[in-house]
Design a protein around this motif. Structure first.
Motif, short mmCIF file in Angstrom:
data_model
loop_
_atom_site.label_atom_id
_atom_site.label_comp_id
_atom_site.label_asym_id
_atom_site.label_seq_id
_atom_site.Cartn_x
_atom_site.Cartn_y
_atom_site.Cartn_z
N GLY A 81 57.92 57.06 50.11
CA GLY A 81 58.53 58.72 50.25
C GLY A 81 58.30 58.93 51.89
O GLY A 81 58.95 59.52 52.42
N VAL A 82 56.90 58.41 52.36
CA VAL A 82 56.54 58.69 53.67
C VAL A 82 57.56 58.30 54.78
O VAL A 82 58.04 59.07 55.62
N ARG A 121 47.88 57.44 32.79
CA ARG A 121 47.04 57.99 33.83
C ARG A 121 47.44 56.69 34.93
O ARG A 121 47.80 57.01 36.37
N ARG A 122 47.67 55.49 34.58
CA ARG A 122 47.93 54.44 35.37
C ARG A 122 49.41 54.51 35.85
O ARG A 122 49.40 54.57 37.16
N TRP A 123 49.87 54.98 35.20
CA TRP A 123 51.54 55.21 35.64
C TRP A 123 51.64 56.30 36.66
O TRP A 123 52.34 56.21 37.57
N LEU A 124 50.73 57.44 36.15
CA LEU A 124 50.87 58.43 37.39
C LEU A 124 50.30 57.93 38.60
O LEU A 124 51.12 58.29 39.85
N ARG A 125 49.34 57.11 38.61
CA ARG A 125 48.70 56.87 39.82
C ARG A 125 49.74 55.90 40.55
O ARG A 125 50.22 55.95 41.78
N ARG A 126 50.36 54.86 39.73
CA ARG A 126 51.49 54.08 40.25
C ARG A 126 52.65 54.90 40.86
O ARG A 126 53.00 54.46 41.92
N THR A 127 53.09 55.75 40.23
CA THR A 127 54.11 56.55 40.81
C THR A 127 53.69 57.37 42.11
O THR A 127 54.42 57.30 42.96
N ALA A 128 52.34 57.99 42.31
CA ALA A 128 51.98 58.35 43.28
C ALA A 128 51.99 57.46 44.49
O ALA A 128 52.41 57.94 45.53
N LEU A 129 51.38 56.34 44.10
CA LEU A 129 51.41 55.28 45.17
C LEU A 129 52.89 54.88 45.85
O LEU A 129 52.92 54.71 46.76
N ARG A 130 53.72 54.79 44.59
CA ARG A 130 55.17 54.41 45.23
C ARG A 130 55.64 55.63 45.98
O ARG A 130 56.37 55.26 46.95
N LEU A 131 55.39 56.67 45.52
CA LEU A 131 56.17 57.94 46.25
C LEU A 131 55.34 57.90 47.76
O LEU A 131 56.26 58.14 48.67
N ALA A 132 54.26 57.56 47.84
CA ALA A 132 53.75 57.59 49.14
C ALA A 132 54.31 56.43 49.98
O ALA A 132 54.65 56.48 51.29
N VAL A 133 54.43 55.13 49.56
CA VAL A 133 54.68 53.94 50.09
C VAL A 133 56.30 54.53 50.56
O VAL A 133 56.73 54.11 51.66
N LEU A 137 59.97 60.24 57.08
CA LEU A 137 59.77 60.26 58.76
C LEU A 137 60.91 59.62 59.18
O LEU A 137 61.34 60.09 60.43
N ILE A 138 61.84 58.88 58.32
CA ILE A 138 63.06 58.21 58.94
C ILE A 138 64.36 59.04 58.61
O ILE A 138 65.23 59.38 59.53
N LEU A 139 64.56 59.17 57.41
CA LEU A 139 65.63 59.66 56.86
C LEU A 139 65.84 61.22 57.37
O LEU A 139 67.00 61.49 57.52
#
Lengths: 347, 302
Positions: free
Chosen positions: B37-38, B23-35, B42-44
């Motif tokens: 990904g967004v 679950r921690r891994w999942l949360r980290r991945t989601a966070l990374r994706l947000a950091v 928005l740029i690429l």
């Protein structure tokens, strides 16, 4: 807020939305008219009056550019809007891309209110069918400092006069520069130029560059440069620049030279994807009420197409001297020509 | 907010141990994706869009989505656009050089100061960064304009009889205005590269009998120059894309590449050609940044 709570909230919200949209038709929702237009063309007083008259609900989307109108219209083949307001030279493209439909004028009784100058605007007629109804208009006039000109300049040729060298500003707009020069040169059809005419206009505009102090970028920019001093003449962007300058303490006049000037007309058109064409027609008919025209002139300073007195009150009495914009033969070629002029160093 | 606080508490071993690792891994991945990904989205994505557009074309006001190099060929074939492009490059390099010279002088003088005054003056010199860019252009126009303060001063000092038009609506005005607007962008990196010059080196130079001038020439300047050039290149990138300043103060000589790109949009509706011109500009910016990166890497090795 905890994430799970948030998710429940979102789900509940979505469910609510779905429910409400599902129940809307059942409760016989009021008809909706979706209008895509410029600020000032769908103001509360008459939109409210229209809603009261028809029981429909008007949803207005404001736009800032022609690009945006096309983007929004092409995105859904016009299904997102019922009525749009756009300027005459865009109609060729709109009809080509089949984004609008013809207007049946027999169902627009107020079309009888149209002033003569706006009854037969060729730019909005395709295959013999009108595709729009003129609503508001203006021009690209010559604005001059009354200190330098006790009498208004008679001809556009004043923009090539040695006496005013360096005291002239012109707007940075390819098509307006080219059409106005074509008018000065007496060309019959400034929207379909021959190669020879292109060459002549290019020479003329290059020659003019020596007299022009700067090409300004917009309404306010032009006014600000003029008001800074050292300017006698301006090929303007439109009527409102004159009162703006007056307000800044510059005593300017506005004239349509003898060769005529560019005119533009914003017209109402019905989208190809209109949900309720009858309602759209009713809206257009309502826009041709004289009170609406009067309000337009009083509020925006632009001409209206139904009330001559309201036009006269703000000095717009010259609709018959204008050459209304049409889609030119090749816009890219005009842009290239203008860029070439701006890029060529003079003296 | 929730994500961040959870991620932070997840770092605490006492709490983390109580939770399932996946679950921690999942949360980290989601966070990374947000950091990541967004910004990527928005740029690429917009960048990719105009890159794709540049290979399309328009026929009769309609965008035709078939691959073609016509827009790039047009750019090379039409002398107008080539000419404006080189002219704009030239303008940007002059602005960069001016910013380098004046930025260096200012940064050096500030750097030589002691104590609080030093950082106070540095702050003062970069305050214009907080001002709106359009306001700065209008301000410059008010200074250089026909009825501007410069003319007022010169007329009142009796140096000229009537206001002069020499200061506005020409190339000189463009360079002065751009140099003023972009100077703070040069001052900061130059100051930083001066800061990195170790005081012990200056002391050593003085101990060995180096006069201040010699110390500057042989120690300070060589050590701070690469960083300063990087700052100047940064200014060049900014100046390259700026079409508003030339338009507003350059008069009939204020046509730049950015404006040529602009002219392909709106009523012109030549997005594919405009996109191709934008790609050309973007590539030159990337090239300049690569040069800057190479210079700073080279300097660091030394």
């Amino acid at each position: 807020m905890h994430r799970r709570d948030f998710m429940t909230g979102v789900t509940a919200g979505l469910a609510g939305l779905l429910l409400s949209s599902a129940t809307l038709p059942a409760t016989a929702a009021p008809k909706e008219l979706r209008v895509l237009t410029w600020e000032g063309y769908a103001d509360e007083p008459w939109v409210k009056a229209f809603e009261a008259k028809t029981g429909a609900k008007v949803k207005i989307t404001y736009t800032g550019s022609v690009d945006e109108i096309f983007a929004k219209m092409t995105a859904s083949k016009g299904e997102d809007f019922d009525v749009i307001a756009i300027e005459t030279s865009s109609y060729k493209r709109l009809t080509q891309e089949k984004l609008i439909q013809p207007v049946d004028l027999t169902k627009v009784p107020n079309a009888k209110n149209l002033l003569p100058a706006f009854r037969e605007v060729s730019a909005i007629v395709f295959d013999g069918k009108p595709y729009a109804v003129p609503f508001a208009w203006g021009s690209i006039p010559l604005i001059y400092d009354k200190k330098a000109f006790p009498q208004p300049p008679a001809s556009w040729s004043v923009l090539w006069d040695d006496k005013y060298k360096g005291r002239i500003i012109a707007m940075d707009d390819a098509n307006n520069a080219i059409v106005t020069t074509a008018l000065l040169l007496g060309y019959k059809d400034p929207f379909n130029l021959t190669d020879a005419q292109f060459a002549e206009i290019k020479a003329k505009l290059l020659d003019q560059k020596r007299y022009v102090s700067t090409y300004y970028a917009g309404f306010d920019d032009g006014v600000s440069i003029f008001a800074q001093g050292g300017v006698d003449l301006m090929m303007s962007m439109g009527e409102p620049q004159a009162p703006m300058l007056q307000k800044k303490g510059v005593d300017v006049g506005l004239t349509i030279p003898k060769e005529g000037a560019i005119g533009w007309i914003d017209c109402w058109a019905i989208s190809a994807g209109a949900r309720d064409p009858a309602l759209a027609l009713a809206f257009i008919d309502f826009m041709l009420e004289k009170q609406v025209g009067t309000y337009i002139s009083e509020k925006t300073g632009y001409g209206n197409t139904t009330n001559a007195d309201a036009n006269a009150a703000i000095g717009l009495t010259y609709a018959d001297k204008l050459v209304f914009l049409q889609a030119p033969e090749n816009f890219a070629r005009r842009i290239d020509l203008w860029n070439e002029i701006k890029a060529t160093p003079v003296e | 907010m929730t994500d961040l606080s959870l991620a932070a508490s997840g770092a605490d071993p006492a709490i983390a141990g109580a939770r399932a690792p996946h679950r921690r891994w999942l949360r980290r991945t989601a966070l990374r994706l947000a950091v990541y990904g967004v910004p990527a989205l928005l740029i690429l994505v917009p960048l990719a869009t105009f890159l794709v557009y540049s290979f399309w074309t328009t026929v009769d006001g309609r965008v035709v989505q078939s691959f073609t190099l016509a827009n790039y060929v047009d750019f090379l074939a039409k002398p107008v656009y080539r000419g404006v492009f080189t002219g704009t490059l030239w303008l940007a390099s002059i602005v960069a050089t001016t910013s380098l010279i004046f930025g260096y002088i200012i940064a050096y003088l500030v750097w030589r100061l002691e104590g609080r005054l030093r950082y106070f003056l540095l702050l003062l010199s970069v305050i214009p960064l907080a001002m709106n860019y359009i306001v700065k252009i209008y301000a410059m126009r008010n200074i250089l304009g026909y009825n501007g303060s410069l003319n007022w001063l010169l007329v009142h000092a009796g140096l000229i009889e009537a206001p002069s038009k020499l200061f506005i609506f020409n190339q000189t005005a463009v360079m002065i205005t751009m140099a003023v607007i972009y100077l703070p962008y040069a001052i900061l990196p130059i100051f930083l590269s001066l800061e990195r010059v170790s005081p012990s080196l200056l002391a050593a130079s003085a101990d060995l009998g180096g006069r201040p001038g010699q110390t500057f020439r042989n120690v300070v300047l060589p050590l701070s120059l690469p960083g300063s050039i990087v700052g100047a290149l940064f200014v060049m990138v900014l100046a390259l894309g700026d079409y508003l300043t030339p338009q507003m103060v350059g008069g009939n000589q204020g046509f730049t590449f950015g404006r040529a790109i602009w002219s392909q949009f709106g009523m012109a509706f030549n997005w594919p050609f405009g996109a191709a011109l934008a790609v050309v500009l973007l590539l030159s910016v990337v090239l300049i940044i690569l040069v800057a990166a190479a210079i700073s890497r080279h300097a660091r090795v030394k």
